[in-house]
Design a protein around this motif. Structure first.
Motif, PDB file in Angstrom:
ATOM      1  N   LYS A  71       8.650 -88.382 -44.070  1.00 17.71           N
ATOM      2  CA  LYS A  71       8.938 -86.959 -44.260  1.00 17.71           C
ATOM      3  C   LYS A  71       7.955 -86.094 -43.472  1.00 17.71           C
ATOM      4  O   LYS A  71       8.335 -85.106 -42.843  1.00 17.71           O
ATOM      5  CB  LYS A  71       8.878 -86.597 -45.751  1.00 17.71           C
ATOM      6  CG  LYS A  71       9.979 -87.225 -46.583  1.00 17.71           C
ATOM      7  CD  LYS A  71       9.827 -86.844 -48.047  1.00 17.71           C
ATOM      8  CE  LYS A  71      10.904 -87.487 -48.902  1.00 17.71           C
ATOM      9  NZ  LYS A  71      10.730 -87.150 -50.335  1.00 17.71           N
ATOM     10  N   VAL A  72       6.679 -86.481 -43.513  1.00 17.16           N
ATOM     11  CA  VAL A  72       5.649 -85.723 -42.805  1.00 17.16           C
ATOM     12  C   VAL A  72       5.934 -85.708 -41.309  1.00 17.16           C
ATOM     13  O   VAL A  72       5.916 -84.649 -40.656  1.00 17.16           O
ATOM     14  CB  VAL A  72       4.251 -86.304 -43.078  1.00 17.16           C
ATOM     15  CG1 VAL A  72       3.224 -85.706 -42.120  1.00 17.16           C
ATOM     16  CG2 VAL A  72       3.841 -86.052 -44.520  1.00 17.16           C
ATOM     17  N   PHE A  73       6.241 -86.877 -40.745  1.00 14.96           N
ATOM     18  CA  PHE A  73       6.450 -86.953 -39.295  1.00 14.96           C
ATOM     19  C   PHE A  73       7.762 -86.295 -38.879  1.00 14.96           C
ATOM     20  O   PHE A  73       7.867 -85.754 -37.778  1.00 14.96           O
ATOM     21  CB  PHE A  73       6.366 -88.402 -38.822  1.00 14.96           C
ATOM     22  CG  PHE A  73       4.967 -88.947 -38.880  1.00 14.96           C
ATOM     23  CD1 PHE A  73       3.962 -88.398 -38.089  1.00 14.96           C
ATOM     24  CD2 PHE A  73       4.631 -89.980 -39.745  1.00 14.96           C
ATOM     25  CE1 PHE A  73       2.664 -88.874 -38.144  1.00 14.96           C
ATOM     26  CE2 PHE A  73       3.337 -90.465 -39.807  1.00 14.96           C
ATOM     27  CZ  PHE A  73       2.340 -89.906 -39.013  1.00 14.96           C
ATOM     28  N   ARG A  74       8.767 -86.313 -39.747  1.00 15.83           N
ATOM     29  CA  ARG A  74       9.990 -85.581 -39.442  1.00 15.83           C
ATOM     30  C   ARG A  74       9.736 -84.078 -39.417  1.00 15.83           C
ATOM     31  O   ARG A  74      10.250 -83.363 -38.557  1.00 15.83           O
ATOM     32  CB  ARG A  74      11.073 -85.910 -40.469  1.00 15.83           C
ATOM     33  CG  ARG A  74      11.707 -87.282 -40.267  1.00 15.83           C
ATOM     34  CD  ARG A  74      12.615 -87.632 -41.417  1.00 15.83           C
ATOM     35  NE  ARG A  74      13.140 -88.989 -41.280  1.00 15.83           N
ATOM     36  CZ  ARG A  74      13.671 -89.691 -42.286  1.00 15.83           C
ATOM     37  NH1 ARG A  74      13.754 -89.136 -43.498  1.00 15.83           N
ATOM     38  NH2 ARG A  74      14.127 -90.910 -42.084  1.00 15.83           N
ATOM     39  N   GLN A  75       8.929 -83.614 -40.370  1.00 15.30           N
ATOM     40  CA  GLN A  75       8.587 -82.190 -40.394  1.00 15.30           C
ATOM     41  C   GLN A  75       7.768 -81.788 -39.174  1.00 15.30           C
ATOM     42  O   GLN A  75       7.956 -80.720 -38.596  1.00 15.30           O
ATOM     43  CB  GLN A  75       7.803 -81.845 -41.667  1.00 15.30           C
ATOM     44  CG  GLN A  75       8.659 -81.759 -42.920  1.00 15.30           C
ATOM     45  CD  GLN A  75       9.661 -80.629 -42.817  1.00 15.30           C
ATOM     46  OE1 GLN A  75      10.861 -80.871 -42.674  1.00 15.30           O
ATOM     47  NE2 GLN A  75       9.191 -79.397 -42.870  1.00 15.30           N
ATOM     48  N   MET A  76       6.858 -82.689 -38.773  1.00 17.83           N
ATOM     49  CA  MET A  76       6.067 -82.402 -37.582  1.00 17.83           C
ATOM     50  C   MET A  76       6.947 -82.354 -36.340  1.00 17.83           C
ATOM     51  O   MET A  76       6.784 -81.497 -35.467  1.00 17.83           O
ATOM     52  CB  MET A  76       4.967 -83.451 -37.414  1.00 17.83           C
ATOM     53  CG  MET A  76       3.853 -83.344 -38.439  1.00 17.83           C
ATOM     54  SD  MET A  76       2.602 -84.632 -38.239  1.00 17.83           S
ATOM     55  CE  MET A  76       1.943 -84.213 -36.631  1.00 17.83           C
ATOM     56  N   ALA A  77       7.914 -83.279 -36.259  1.00 15.50           N
ATOM     57  CA  ALA A  77       8.825 -83.274 -35.111  1.00 15.50           C
ATOM     58  C   ALA A  77       9.672 -82.011 -35.105  1.00 15.50           C
ATOM     59  O   ALA A  77       9.929 -81.418 -34.049  1.00 15.50           O
ATOM     60  CB  ALA A  77       9.719 -84.514 -35.162  1.00 15.50           C
ATOM     61  N   ALA A  78      10.092 -81.581 -36.305  1.00 13.96           N
ATOM     62  CA  ALA A  78      10.875 -80.340 -36.399  1.00 13.96           C
ATOM     63  C   ALA A  78      10.045 -79.140 -35.987  1.00 13.96           C
ATOM     64  O   ALA A  78      10.530 -78.230 -35.304  1.00 13.96           O
ATOM     65  CB  ALA A  78      11.396 -80.157 -37.826  1.00 13.96           C
ATOM     66  N   ALA A  79       8.768 -79.143 -36.403  1.00 15.44           N
ATOM     67  CA  ALA A  79       7.878 -78.039 -36.030  1.00 15.44           C
ATOM     68  C   ALA A  79       7.681 -77.987 -34.518  1.00 15.44           C
ATOM     69  O   ALA A  79       7.717 -76.908 -33.904  1.00 15.44           O
ATOM     70  CB  ALA A  79       6.522 -78.187 -36.729  1.00 15.44           C
ATOM     71  N   GLU A  80       7.491 -79.147 -33.900  1.00 21.73           N
ATOM     72  CA  GLU A  80       7.327 -79.188 -32.446  1.00 21.73           C
ATOM     73  C   GLU A  80       8.590 -78.716 -31.733  1.00 21.73           C
ATOM     74  O   GLU A  80       8.522 -77.999 -30.730  1.00 21.73           O
ATOM     75  CB  GLU A  80       6.971 -80.615 -32.010  1.00 21.73           C
ATOM     76  CG  GLU A  80       5.568 -81.038 -32.428  1.00 21.73           C
ATOM     77  CD  GLU A  80       5.304 -82.514 -32.150  1.00 21.73           C
ATOM     78  OE1 GLU A  80       6.262 -83.222 -31.766  1.00 21.73           O
ATOM     79  OE2 GLU A  80       4.151 -82.942 -32.319  1.00 21.73           O
ATOM     80  N   SER A  81       9.752 -79.101 -32.269  1.00 19.80           N
ATOM     81  CA  SER A  81      11.021 -78.652 -31.686  1.00 19.80           C
ATOM     82  C   SER A  81      11.176 -77.147 -31.791  1.00 19.80           C
ATOM     83  O   SER A  81      11.599 -76.480 -30.840  1.00 19.80           O
ATOM     84  CB  SER A  81      12.185 -79.355 -32.384  1.00 19.80           C
ATOM     85  OG  SER A  81      13.427 -78.871 -31.902  1.00 19.80           O
ATOM     86  N   ASP A  82      10.813 -76.603 -32.966  1.00 19.65           N
ATOM     87  CA  ASP A  82      10.901 -75.147 -33.156  1.00 19.65           C
ATOM     88  C   ASP A  82       9.972 -74.421 -32.198  1.00 19.65           C
ATOM     89  O   ASP A  82      10.336 -73.381 -31.621  1.00 19.65           O
ATOM     90  CB  ASP A  82      10.553 -74.775 -34.603  1.00 19.65           C
ATOM     91  CG  ASP A  82      11.652 -75.173 -35.586  1.00 19.65           C
ATOM     92  OD1 ASP A  82      12.766 -75.514 -35.128  1.00 19.65           O
ATOM     93  OD2 ASP A  82      11.384 -75.151 -36.796  1.00 19.65           O
ATOM     94  N   LEU A  83       8.776 -74.953 -32.021  1.00 16.51           N
ATOM     95  CA  LEU A  83       7.830 -74.320 -31.099  1.00 16.51           C
ATOM     96  C   LEU A  83       8.335 -74.383 -29.663  1.00 16.51           C
ATOM     97  O   LEU A  83       8.160 -73.428 -28.896  1.00 16.51           O
ATOM     98  CB  LEU A  83       6.459 -75.001 -31.212  1.00 16.51           C
ATOM     99  CG  LEU A  83       5.690 -74.723 -32.508  1.00 16.51           C
ATOM    100  CD1 LEU A  83       4.432 -75.588 -32.564  1.00 16.51           C
ATOM    101  CD2 LEU A  83       5.327 -73.249 -32.633  1.00 16.51           C
ATOM    102  N   ARG A  84       8.973 -75.501 -29.288  1.00 13.45           N
ATOM    103  CA  ARG A  84       9.550 -75.580 -27.950  1.00 13.45           C
ATOM    104  C   ARG A  84      10.665 -74.558 -27.765  1.00 13.45           C
ATOM    105  O   ARG A  84      10.807 -73.954 -26.699  1.00 13.45           O
ATOM    106  CB  ARG A  84      10.083 -76.997 -27.682  1.00 13.45           C
ATOM    107  CG  ARG A  84       8.998 -78.028 -27.419  1.00 13.45           C
ATOM    108  CD  ARG A  84       9.589 -79.306 -26.839  1.00 13.45           C
ATOM    109  NE  ARG A  84      10.511 -79.946 -27.785  1.00 13.45           N
ATOM    110  CZ  ARG A  84      10.151 -80.841 -28.689  1.00 13.45           C
ATOM    111  NH1 ARG A  84       8.881 -81.207 -28.798  1.00 13.45           N
ATOM    112  NH2 ARG A  84      11.054 -81.384 -29.485  1.00 13.45           N
ATOM    113  N   ASP A  85      11.442 -74.348 -28.827  1.00 13.63           N
ATOM    114  CA  ASP A  85      12.506 -73.344 -28.753  1.00 13.63           C
ATOM    115  C   ASP A  85      11.931 -71.950 -28.548  1.00 13.63           C
ATOM    116  O   ASP A  85      12.446 -71.148 -27.763  1.00 13.63           O
ATOM    117  CB  ASP A  85      13.353 -73.359 -30.035  1.00 13.63           C
ATOM    118  CG  ASP A  85      14.343 -74.510 -30.060  1.00 13.63           C
ATOM    119  OD1 ASP A  85      14.527 -75.145 -29.000  1.00 13.63           O
ATOM    120  OD2 ASP A  85      14.922 -74.769 -31.128  1.00 13.63           O
TER     121      ASP A  85
END
Length: 312
Positions: A71-85
């Motif tokens: 869950k932690v790493f999925r959230q981190m990946a989502a955060a990185e994706s949002d920042l890239r957006d």
């Protein structure tokens, strides 16, 4: 507090089934993976993995920790994706400040262009007096703001970066049937006998008139103090007096007034865009400032339009 790097090691061992496979996937040595696992078990105070005929399997505690780690790493990946957006201007917001005369003339051109280029970015625009705009910049309420100044009152704000977009000339506003209405240009010195309509509440254009009159050798006679330029234009249109205004203030002019150039006999103002120097700039701010600069490069204050670019 759990070390996130060790959680990643645990998750890789659980998912790959062995220390050797996890080490290969993470480009670690097997001994380094084993060392990180021992430290993690020490941190949690219980065993997390046990040997099995087909490799390593998680204990109950290891299984629980692996579930949370996913869950932690999925959230981190989502955060990185949002920042890239956001960095790529595919999403985000921009808080922008402006003042009425530019907000009703130049700025809409930039807003339209920005919306065409970046349709997913939401603009939140606040219109206010200049002192309030500077305060909003300093407090971080807006990230970017339109400002203006005259040569005798340059903005003194060391924490702001100021970029001049264009020069906004001072013009004369007269009734359509005024003797000067057909003139293309007049000098302030020719207006000594006129009555004047000014803005109330110590508006800066009052100082423009005072300085211009003083330089031309007369003291203006005031017939009306208006709360805004629409009210001033209405009174000009019925012959109560004439008025000075920045050109951007009368782009949307009253049908019964005419705008006459004063050339260099009245001071012009700078129209600026400002941001704080002590903060990291968002991609949206930099993109909008770029659009402002591009629009300003071909903006004609006399028409309120952007000049057509020649075909290539």
């Amino acid at each position: 507090m759990l070390d996130i790097r060790r959680l990643e090691v645990l998750l890789n061992v659980v998912e790959h089934g062995s220390v050797t496979a996890a080490a290969e996937a993470m480009t670690y040595t097997p001994s380094a993976v084993s060392q990180q696992l021992r430290r993690l078990e020490t941190e949690v105070g219980m065993p997390l993995l046990q040997r099995h005929a087909r490799g390593m399997v998680p204990t109950e505690a290891g299984h629980v920790l692996a579930v949370h780690a996913r869950k932690v790493f999925r959230q981190m990946a989502a955060a990185e994706s949002d920042l890239r957006d956001i960095a790529g201007l595919r999403r985000g917001t921009l808080e922008l400040g402006t003042f009425p005369t530019v907000g009703s003339s130049f700025l809409p051109l930039a807003v339209k262009r920005f919306g065409q280029l970046y349709p997913s970015i939401q603009l939140n625009i606040r219109s206010a007096r200049e002192a309030e705009l500077i305060e909003m910049l300093e407090e971080g309420v807006v990230g970017l703001s339109m400002l203006w100044d005259y040569e005798w009152g340059r903005i003194q704000a060391d924490q702001l970066s100021l970029t001049t977009l264009f020069t906004d000339p001072t013009v004369l506003v007269v009734a359509a049937d005024h003797p000067l209405a057909r003139r293309r240009q007049v000098a302030v010195g020719d207006l000594a006998g006129e009555r004047w309509i000014i803005r109330s509440n110590d508006h800066p254009v009052v100082e423009v008139l005072s300085r211009s009159g003083l330089a031309a050798g007369f003291e203006p006679r005031i017939s009306f103090r208006a709360n805004d330029y629409q009210e001033a234009q209405a009174m000009v249109s019925v012959g109560l007096g004439i008025a000075l205004a920045p050109r951007t203030a009368v782009v949307n002019k009253h049908p019964n007034v005419r705008v006459v150039s004063l050339g260099d006999t009245a001071p012009h103002r700078r129209v600026l865009v400002a941001h704080r120097l002590d903060r990291v700039r968002a991609a949206t701010e930099m993109a909008f400032q770029q659009v402002l600069s591009e629009i300003a490069a071909s903006y004609d204050p006399d028409t309120g339009r952007v000049a057509e670019r020649p075909a290539t």
